[in-house]
Structure formats: structure tokens, C-alpha cells
Design an enzyme around this catalytic site. Structure first.
Site, PDB file in Angstrom:
ATOM      1  N   PRO A  90     -40.381  44.656   9.272  1.00 48.53           N
ATOM      2  CA  PRO A  90     -40.811  43.734  10.335  1.00 48.53           C
ATOM      3  C   PRO A  90     -42.305  43.851  10.641  1.00 48.53           C
ATOM      4  CG  PRO A  90     -39.059  45.213  11.103  1.00 48.53           C
ATOM      5  CD  PRO A  90     -39.466  45.679   9.755  1.00 48.53           C
ATOM      6  N   GLU A 117     -34.647  53.890  10.659  1.00 50.75           N
ATOM      7  CA  GLU A 117     -35.729  53.440  11.548  1.00 50.75           C
ATOM      8  C   GLU A 117     -36.978  53.079  10.753  1.00 50.75           C
ATOM      9  OE1 GLU A 117     -34.846  52.814  14.719  1.00 50.75           O
ATOM     10  OE2 GLU A 117     -32.973  53.535  13.828  1.00 50.75           O
ATOM     11  N   ARG A 155     -36.397  30.343  -7.961  1.00 51.75           N
ATOM     12  CA  ARG A 155     -36.458  28.878  -7.973  1.00 51.75           C
ATOM     13  C   ARG A 155     -37.768  28.350  -8.530  1.00 51.75           C
ATOM     14  NH1 ARG A 155     -33.044  26.334  -4.797  1.00 51.75           N
ATOM     15  NH2 ARG A 155     -34.448  24.593  -4.416  1.00 51.75           N
ATOM     16  N   ASP A 170     -38.988  20.614  -3.278  1.00 53.45           N
ATOM     17  CA  ASP A 170     -38.443  21.395  -2.168  1.00 53.45           C
ATOM     18  C   ASP A 170     -39.253  21.167  -0.894  1.00 53.45           C
ATOM     19  OD1 ASP A 170     -36.392  22.525  -3.572  1.00 53.45           O
ATOM     20  OD2 ASP A 170     -37.355  24.471  -3.861  1.00 53.45           O
TER      21      ASP A 170
END
Ligand code: 4GX
Length: 248
Positions: A90, A117, A155, A170
């Protein structure tokens, strides 16, 4: 492109990658996928991959050595000059279609999927080239992040999508959201297919779709439109869209 995923849950990654476009691309040999379990590189009899955080606090931290040795093993099986080592977290750069397109011509991508963590910061700082994030939320491990990256990059590889549904079509590939799609039947109790799509005038269909893409991006993702400079045709279509929504 060869993907190597460093993970405590190798079967999770291998099983999920069997489906759909990704699975077909792997079986056709258009991309490769290997998994490396840091537990296989531990040196103690308990096969310890984590330890308590210095300074205290909740949770566990992944140890440097098993991760380092797993990444080294992945690097040694192939010696690709264009190789990137990426940790999912994150704290990373938010991934988007442009970033993934940029790395799609690399020969090897080593994806480090952490659990607990976090990972000892010295591994992230000295081994990883980049840290990437899926978004501003917390999930339980980097595996789903690695799978998202593998799917989106696969892709973009030559020959993976048919020419008809090429990745160039796309949503996001041109900085706009996709236009609405319809299939049979023509009439449903909840609405009918827009007439322009039934008339077979391909120039008009193209114009209508671009207008819808611009209009939806303006309504739903103004942040995306701010990053884009529109040409005269696109400005005109967006103006028309704004007038049309005003009337409705
Ligand atoms: N986009 N997580 C990784 C463990 C961790 C923490 C710090 C490295 C550094 C996430 C995300 C995500 C949770 C996966 C924490 N590893 N991954 N994990 N958002 O939330 O990619």
C-alpha cells in the site's frame, strides 16, 4: 514476458492464473509464470519466514534472507537483461494502464507478494526496483496484487487478444472510460438499444461511441479528463453530450 512471483502461497497464484485470458496465454507459451516460496529458502529447522518487529507493535515482519534467496533463485534460472523487481504494497506508486503499458515490453518481472504487517525495509530498499500499489485500501497479502499485474500486462502482450478485441480498444488505453455496450434483444422492458447502433452507419457509430466515452469520463472521472487535451472533434462531441444530458 516471464513472471516470477515470490509468495508464501504459490498454489493460490498458480490456480488463479489458470483462468481465462491469462490461462490461455500461459498454455500457448505467450507468457511464462513461475512461483518461488521463501519458505523453501529458510535455513532453520522451523522454516521461519517472519519475526517480531524491532520497536514492538502488532504483527510480524517478513525476514530479509528467505526473500533475498528466493529472488536470487528466480533471477538465476534466466538472465534477462530487461528485468524489474517489484514489491506490492500500500506504500507503493498507484498502478494504472500507462505504467503497466510502460513495463509490458520487459522480459522478466519479479513480483514480491508479502504477507503479515510488512517486509524488512532493507529488502525493499536494496532488492526491489519499485513498489506498486493496487489502490488506497489494505488487503491481506500481495498475491492478489501480483495477479492483477499479471492479468493486465498479459493482455498487452502481442498475440494474446485477437485483433478484434485488441488491447488498444480497452477502456483506459486512451485515457477515457469505455462507451456503453448492448447485445440482443433490441427491446427489453427496462429500455431499448440506441437507434444509431442498429442503423449500420459505421462513421456515426464511431462518433456516438466516442461521444459516450467522453461524456461518461466527464461525468464519472473528471480527474481523467483534466489530464487529457481534447482535439477539436472531441471538444465538439463533449459539448453535444453536455447539451444532451441537460435536456434529459
Ligand atoms: N496494493 N497489501 C502487501 C504486506 C506488505 C506490507 C508492506 C510489503 C510492504 C496491497 C495494496 C496491500 C497489504 C499487500 C500488505 N508488504 N498490495 N501486504 N494495497 O494492501 O498492493
Amino acid at each position: 514476458m516471464h513472471f516470477d512471483v515470490i509468495t508464501l502461497f504459490p498454489d493460490m497464484v498458480l490456480q488463479a492464473a489458470k483462468y481465462g485470458v491469462t490461462g490461455k496465454a500461459i498454455s500457448r507459451g505467450l507468457v511464462g509464470l513461475s512461483v518461488w516460496n521463501p519458505r523453501d529458502y529458510t535455513l532453520d529447522k522451523h522454516r521461519t519466514v517472519d519475526d517480531r518487529p524491532y520497536g514492538g507493535g502488532p504483527g510480524m515482519v517478513m525476514k530479509y534472507q528467505p526473500l533475498f534467496d528466493a529472488v536470487s533463485a528466480a533471477q538465476q534460472t534466466r538472465h534477462e537483461p530487461r528485468c524489474k523487481i517489484v514489491c506490492l504494497s500500500p506504500q507503493g506508486t498507484l498502478i494504472n494502464q500507462a505504467l503497466l503499458t510502460d513495463v509490458s515490453d520487459y522480459e522478466q518481472l519479479i513480483l514480491v507478494a508479502g504477507r503479515y504487517e510488512g517486509i524488512d525495509e532493507r529488502f525493499i530498499a536494496s532488492v526491489c526496483d519499485e513498489e506498486w500499489s493496487l489502490g488506497d485500501y489494505v488487503i491481506s497479502g500481495g498475491e492478489l496484487g501480483a495477479l492483477v499485474v499479471i492479468d493486465a500486462i498479459t493482455r498487452l502482450q502481442a498475440g494474446v487478444l485477437g485483433d478484434e478485441d485488441s488491447a488498444k480498444q480497452d477502456s483506459h488505453s486512451d485515457g477515457l472510460l469505455d462507451y456503453p455496450h448492448f447485445t440482443r434483444p433490441e427491446q427489453l422492458s427496462v429500455g431499448k438499444v440506441p437507434a444509431v447502433l442498429l442503423q449500420g452507419d459505421h462513421a456515426q457509430i464511431k462518433r456516438w461511441r466516442l461521444k459516450q466515452s467522453l461524456g461518461r469520463t466527464w461525468l464519472r472521472r473528471p480527474d481523467m479528463l483534466e489530464k487529457k487535451t481534447l482535439n477539436t472533434e472531441q471538444e465538439k462531441l463533449l459539448k453535444e453530450f453536455k447539451i444532451e444530458v441537460d435536456v434529459k
